[in-house]
Write a protein that holds these residues in place. Structure first.
Motif, PDB file in Angstrom:
ATOM      1  N   ALA A  51     -74.960  -0.263 -34.143  1.00  0.00           N
ATOM      2  CA  ALA A  51     -73.859  -0.962 -33.481  1.00  0.00           C
ATOM      3  C   ALA A  51     -73.890  -2.451 -33.802  1.00  0.00           C
ATOM      4  O   ALA A  51     -74.908  -2.991 -34.245  1.00  0.00           O
ATOM      5  CB  ALA A  51     -73.932  -0.760 -31.965  1.00  0.00           C
ATOM      6  N   GLU A  66     -64.229 -14.670 -34.930  1.00  0.00           N
ATOM      7  CA  GLU A  66     -65.175 -13.643 -34.532  1.00  0.00           C
ATOM      8  C   GLU A  66     -66.561 -13.906 -35.106  1.00  0.00           C
ATOM      9  O   GLU A  66     -66.691 -14.374 -36.236  1.00  0.00           O
ATOM     10  CB  GLU A  66     -64.697 -12.249 -34.986  1.00  0.00           C
ATOM     11  N   SER A  68     -70.322 -11.790 -35.373  1.00  0.00           N
ATOM     12  CA  SER A  68     -70.935 -10.470 -35.231  1.00  0.00           C
ATOM     13  C   SER A  68     -72.441 -10.596 -35.105  1.00  0.00           C
ATOM     14  O   SER A  68     -73.088 -11.285 -35.899  1.00  0.00           O
ATOM     15  CB  SER A  68     -70.582  -9.579 -36.430  1.00  0.00           C
ATOM     16  N   GLY A 154     -62.613   1.443 -21.952  1.00  0.00           N
ATOM     17  CA  GLY A 154     -63.026   1.408 -23.347  1.00  0.00           C
ATOM     18  C   GLY A 154     -63.222   2.792 -23.913  1.00  0.00           C
ATOM     19  O   GLY A 154     -62.699   3.131 -24.983  1.00  0.00           O
ATOM     20  N   TYR A 155     -63.995   3.632 -23.207  1.00  0.00           N
ATOM     21  CA  TYR A 155     -64.211   5.012 -23.639  1.00  0.00           C
ATOM     22  C   TYR A 155     -64.586   5.841 -22.414  1.00  0.00           C
ATOM     23  O   TYR A 155     -65.700   5.709 -21.890  1.00  0.00           O
ATOM     24  CB  TYR A 155     -65.320   5.101 -24.691  1.00  0.00           C
ATOM     25  N   LYS A 172     -69.341   7.447 -36.206  1.00  0.00           N
ATOM     26  CA  LYS A 172     -68.052   6.929 -36.662  1.00  0.00           C
ATOM     27  C   LYS A 172     -67.184   8.002 -37.302  1.00  0.00           C
ATOM     28  O   LYS A 172     -65.958   7.854 -37.347  1.00  0.00           O
ATOM     29  CB  LYS A 172     -68.258   5.774 -37.636  1.00  0.00           C
ATOM     30  N   LEU A 176     -64.896   6.151 -33.375  1.00  0.00           N
ATOM     31  CA  LEU A 176     -65.506   4.826 -33.288  1.00  0.00           C
ATOM     32  C   LEU A 176     -65.374   4.334 -31.852  1.00  0.00           C
ATOM     33  O   LEU A 176     -64.279   4.041 -31.379  1.00  0.00           O
ATOM     34  CB  LEU A 176     -64.825   3.852 -34.255  1.00  0.00           C
ATOM     35  N   THR A 178     -65.755   1.780 -28.849  1.00  0.00           N
ATOM     36  CA  THR A 178     -65.794   0.342 -28.568  1.00  0.00           C
ATOM     37  C   THR A 178     -65.825   0.139 -27.063  1.00  0.00           C
ATOM     38  O   THR A 178     -64.937   0.622 -26.352  1.00  0.00           O
ATOM     39  CB  THR A 178     -64.578  -0.374 -29.172  1.00  0.00           C
ATOM     40  N   GLU A 203     -67.449  -7.436 -27.154  1.00  0.00           N
ATOM     41  CA  GLU A 203     -67.390  -5.981 -27.147  1.00  0.00           C
ATOM     42  C   GLU A 203     -68.488  -5.426 -28.048  1.00  0.00           C
ATOM     43  O   GLU A 203     -69.036  -6.132 -28.904  1.00  0.00           O
ATOM     44  CB  GLU A 203     -66.019  -5.472 -27.611  1.00  0.00           C
ATOM     45  N   ARG A 205     -69.307  -2.360 -30.722  1.00  0.00           N
ATOM     46  CA  ARG A 205     -68.721  -1.325 -31.570  1.00  0.00           C
ATOM     47  C   ARG A 205     -69.849  -0.429 -32.080  1.00  0.00           C
ATOM     48  O   ARG A 205     -70.746  -0.876 -32.778  1.00  0.00           O
ATOM     49  CB  ARG A 205     -67.952  -1.955 -32.732  1.00  0.00           C
TER      50      ARG A 205
END
Length: 308
Positions: A51, A66, A68, A154-155, A172, A176, A178, A203, A205
């Motif tokens: 992730a 952004e 990461s 989100g999920y 994935k 996917l 998030t 967030e 991922r």
């Protein structure tokens, strides 16, 4: 012999490549004292992740940038525990950052006392209850949390409840995932001033998530609850019964309008004329013509009897 030796080398190379690729994903094993409080530690939580954490800095001019943070495979797990007051926690610490996954199970009528791991409480469901993140980036300390309601947006698959003896797995190729992290506080490391929380978004991922926070058996994942994206196969499972039903209705309407089809098709007439009498052949042709012209529309009985 040379052919067998070459085949052996190929298989050995494929196995080695598989082992190397498998080692890229670290398996976190959290140990805690067992339910009988015998001071014997045992593996009680398993997790694998691939992730990234995405931090978005929103500027006053409307532009965004952004950043990461890769969730590393060598994170430490200090602060993790299992089944303490129906909660299991996985805490990952890496490079001045921390990410906490808190899993909860529906409360049941058992006496936990001082124990932290329940081996016999094998009924009920677990769910992802909370995520807590502390991230250091670009001179800012960013703190965020997400409760179960925010995570459900989100999920929902991780918050609706999974069998207490099962793991959860998703990659994935399936879907996917998030998950949002709500920013609670931003502190500037240089002067300690508190910044505006609406300047940041965060967030996680997941390219792979495989986790079992309760009732781990012999240090292995149990039967996983798999997430699946909507594919053509799912659409066919839904559409095929509807197609069959539509064909049935169409056949029934045609039968009502035109009656039963002729028992012998036109390509059998020639054979019938050789074996049967001219009068029988004439009757069959006239019968077929009458059916086609619609003169037998009142026929409602089955086409042919069982004796035929």
């Amino acid at each position: 012999m040379r052919l067998l030796y070459s085949a052996f080398l190929i298989l050995s190379l494929e196995y080695a490549i598989g082992e190397l690729s498998r080692d890229k994903i670290h398996l976190y094993k959290i140990k805690d004292v067992d339910f009988l409080n015998t001071k014997v530690e045992r593996v009680c939580l398993l997790a694998e992740f691939d992730a990234i954490i995405v931090l978005t800095n929103k500027f006053s001019n409307g532009s965004n940038q952004e950043y990461s943070l890769v969730l590393p495979q060598d994170a430490t797990t200090v602060g993790s525990f299992c089944n303490n007051k129906y909660i299991s926690r996985l805490q990952l610490n890496f490079h001045g950052n921390s990410l906490i996954f808190e899993f909860a199970r529906n409360k049941i009528d058992i006496e936990i006392h001082e124990a932290t791991y329940c081996n016999d409480c094998n009924y009920g469901n677990w769910y992802l209850n909370q995520i807590i993140g502390n991230f250091s980036y670009m001179g800012d300390i960013i703190h965020g949390t997400s409760n179960v309601d925010q995570l459900r947006k989100g999920y929902p698959g991780l918050t609706n409840g999974i069998g207490i003896k099962r793991a959860f797995k998703c990659n994935k190729d399936d879907n996917l995932i998030t998950l949002p992290i709500h920013i609670d506080q931003v502190t500037h490391a240089s002067n300690g001033e508190v910044g505006y929380t609406d300047e940041w978004q965060a967030e996680i991922r997941f390219f792979l998530i495989h986790v079992q926070p309760f009732l781990v058996y012999k240090e292995h994942f149990s039967d996983p609850y798999l997430c699946r994206d909507v594919t053509a196969s799912h659409v066919l499972v839904i559409l095929l019964p509807l197609i069959y039903f539509a064909i049935f209705i169409l056949f029934y309407r045609v039968k009502q309008a035109y009656g039963c089809p002729p028992k012998r098709m036109p390509w059998s007439w020639k054979g019938k004329m050789k074996t049967g009498s001219p009068s029988d052949t004439k009757f069959e042709i006239e019968e077929s013509a009458n059916i086609i012209s619609g003169e037998f529309t009142s026929i409602q009985a089955p086409c042919y009897s069982d004796s035929e």
